[in-house]
Design a protein around this motif. Structure first.
Motif, short mmCIF file in Angstrom:
data_model
loop_
_atom_site.label_atom_id
_atom_site.label_comp_id
_atom_site.label_asym_id
_atom_site.label_seq_id
_atom_site.Cartn_x
_atom_site.Cartn_y
_atom_site.Cartn_z
N THR A 170 31.17 -9.92 -22.21
CA THR A 170 31.35 -8.48 -22.36
C THR A 170 30.89 -7.78 -21.09
O THR A 170 29.79 -8.05 -20.59
N VAL A 171 31.72 -6.91 -20.57
CA VAL A 171 31.36 -6.12 -19.39
C VAL A 171 31.25 -4.67 -19.84
O VAL A 171 32.18 -4.11 -20.40
N ALA A 172 30.07 -4.09 -19.58
CA ALA A 172 29.84 -2.71 -19.99
C ALA A 172 29.16 -1.96 -18.85
O ALA A 172 28.36 -2.54 -18.11
N PRO A 173 29.45 -0.68 -18.67
CA PRO A 173 28.78 0.09 -17.63
C PRO A 173 27.31 0.32 -18.01
O PRO A 173 26.96 0.36 -19.18
N PRO A 174 26.44 0.45 -17.00
CA PRO A 174 25.03 0.67 -17.30
C PRO A 174 24.80 2.06 -17.89
O PRO A 174 25.58 2.99 -17.67
N ASP A 175 23.72 2.20 -18.63
CA ASP A 175 23.39 3.49 -19.24
C ASP A 175 22.88 4.49 -18.20
O ASP A 175 23.15 5.67 -18.28
N LYS A 176 22.11 3.97 -17.22
CA LYS A 176 21.54 4.84 -16.18
C LYS A 176 22.39 4.74 -14.91
O LYS A 176 23.04 3.72 -14.67
N PRO A 177 22.39 5.77 -14.08
CA PRO A 177 23.14 5.68 -12.82
C PRO A 177 22.48 4.67 -11.88
O PRO A 177 21.27 4.44 -11.92
N ILE A 178 23.30 4.09 -11.04
CA ILE A 178 22.82 3.10 -10.09
C ILE A 178 22.19 3.84 -8.91
O ILE A 178 22.81 4.72 -8.33
N THR A 179 20.97 3.46 -8.55
CA THR A 179 20.26 4.08 -7.44
C THR A 179 20.11 3.06 -6.32
O THR A 179 19.64 1.95 -6.55
N ILE A 180 20.52 3.45 -5.13
CA ILE A 180 20.42 2.58 -3.97
C ILE A 180 19.53 3.29 -2.95
O ILE A 180 19.84 4.39 -2.51
#
Length: 62
Positions: free
Chosen positions: A23-33
């Protein structure tokens, strides 16, 4: 014969029950770089201007 069919049906059921699921799902929190970038800038306008005067056909070099 019916014994072979029963074993075949049991094997098919066993293999279908063991199929993996991905299963591929987007993360709940935004990605921080976080990046640390150092930019160095060098201006060579003075050297280029001097070369223009040397390479200029009116300078008599060529």
């Amino acid at each position: 014969m019916s014994r072979h069919l029963a074993l075949l049906a049991l094997a098919a059921f066993a293999f279908s029950a063991c199929s993996p699921t991905v299963t591929v799902a987007p993360p709940d929190k935004p990605i921080t770089i976080n990046l640390n970038v150092k930019i160095e800038h060098e201006i060579r306008v003075k050297v280029e201007k001097e070369l223009e005067s040397v390479i200029n056909p009116e300078s008599g070099l060529f």
